[in-house]
Design a protein around this motif. Structure first.
Motif: not given
Length: 317
Positions: A254-261, A300-308, A312-316
């Motif tokens: 999960m850490k490697l895939n940036k799904l957890v911090d 700013e916390r809210i913005n960072q939370r949404i952005e994080k 996530m994931g990969v879009v093609i």
């Protein structure tokens, strides 16, 4: 009596020998200090060797260890003056979801988490850690209460999934989880989410939208359990180990895939091996995260939370 998993059997054998040697010292005048020292060193070496080379399925097994600390265990070990709050103010109280205010160090925080049981009676009472819709609605009510009083929110995730029964669907299980996802993105206070055991499906995600999402070292986080994945792909539970490897569901994955911090290290042998040490370390990690997040402007916390979460994931296309 300690419970040993299959791959811990060599450790169990050595510890049984150690116990026998210590009993011999108590019942006779034989000096066994050297033998005890050798056995203790052997146990430590073997434990290190085993736990440095765990498979993904073995980590899944550890996340379900019956001696592993649950949410209320962490609360009792980390917190002072815990005041549990009950009910969603709509249907009833859900014992599978617990929460309330407590003192964590010099901080007052709201702690919310899924709770399992230790024996058959407790497991039935806690519904095996599977919350109903009222559990998620209670969690949201408590989050809003924490926001009202400007207190950080800590969530602890440990569930095989939200309860899938007919009555749960009738009371809007999907809607309750979806509303939590939406509302948690917009909370103005720091939100720290920690997977302490199993993190399965929307049942876990329903309280896992946070500024910091952490996983204990021997936990898993996925849309489905390895057993159910095996059932779908191979029509049998017998391929659960292969499913776990393919799903890449451990904290490291999960850490490697940036799904957890962040990954929170456990004592050697797992969190069940030393509850107090695990709780002390987790408390330090939480207090540090609160200090870091409190220094950031709420918007700013809210913005960072949404952005994080949006990244996530990969879009093609």
């Amino acid at each position: 009596m300690r419970t040993y998993l299959d791959f811990e059997k060599p450790i169990a054998d050595l510890e049984a020998r150690l116990e026998e040697t210590k009993k011999l010292a108590q019942t006779s005048n034989v000096d066994v200090s050297e033998a005890v020292s050798i056995l203790e060193q052997s146990i430590d070496k073997l434990r290190l060797e085993i736990f440095q080379n765990l498979t993904r399925w073995q980590r899944v097994q550890l996340s379900r260890h019956p001696d592993r600390p649950y949410t209320l265990d962490y609360i009792s070990l980390m917190c002072n003056q815990f005041i549990e709050l009950h009910g969603d103010r709509t249907v009833r109280d859900d014992p599978a979801m617990v929460g309330g205010f407590c003192e964590l160090g010099d901080q007052t925080v709201m702690i919310i988490g899924q709770q399992k049981g230790r024996n058959t009676k407790q497991r039935q009472y806690r519904n095996f850690g599977m919350p109903n819709p009222e559990g998620y609605r209670k969690a949201l009510r408590l989050m809003k209460l924490a926001e009202k009083f400007n207190k950080p929110i800590i969530t602890m995730i440990d569930t095989p999934g939200a309860y899938p029964g007919l009555e749960a669907e009738e009371r809007g299980q999907g809607e309750a989880i979806a509303r939590n996802l939406k509302e948690m993105f917009m909370l103005t206070v720091p939100v720290i989410c920690i997977i302490i055991g199993e993190g399965a499906s929307g049942g876990a995600l329903g309280i896992a939208i946070g500024d910091k999402v952490m996983m204990l070292e021997n936990t898993w986080y996925s849309v489905i359990s390895p057993e159910n994945c095996s059932t779908i792909l191979w029509r049998s539970w017998n391929f659960k180990e292969q499913a776990a490897e393919a799903m890449k569901l451990t904290a490291r994955d999960m850490k490697l895939n940036k799904l957890v911090d962040e990954i929170v290290e456990e004592p050697l042998g797992g969190a069940h091996n030393d509850h107090q040490e695990m709780a002390n370390h987790l408390k330090e990690v939480i207090l540090q995260a609160i200090a870091e997040l409190s220094a950031i402007d709420p918007q700013e916390r809210i913005n960072q939370r949404i952005e994080k979460f949006c990244e996530m994931g990969v879009v093609i296309e």
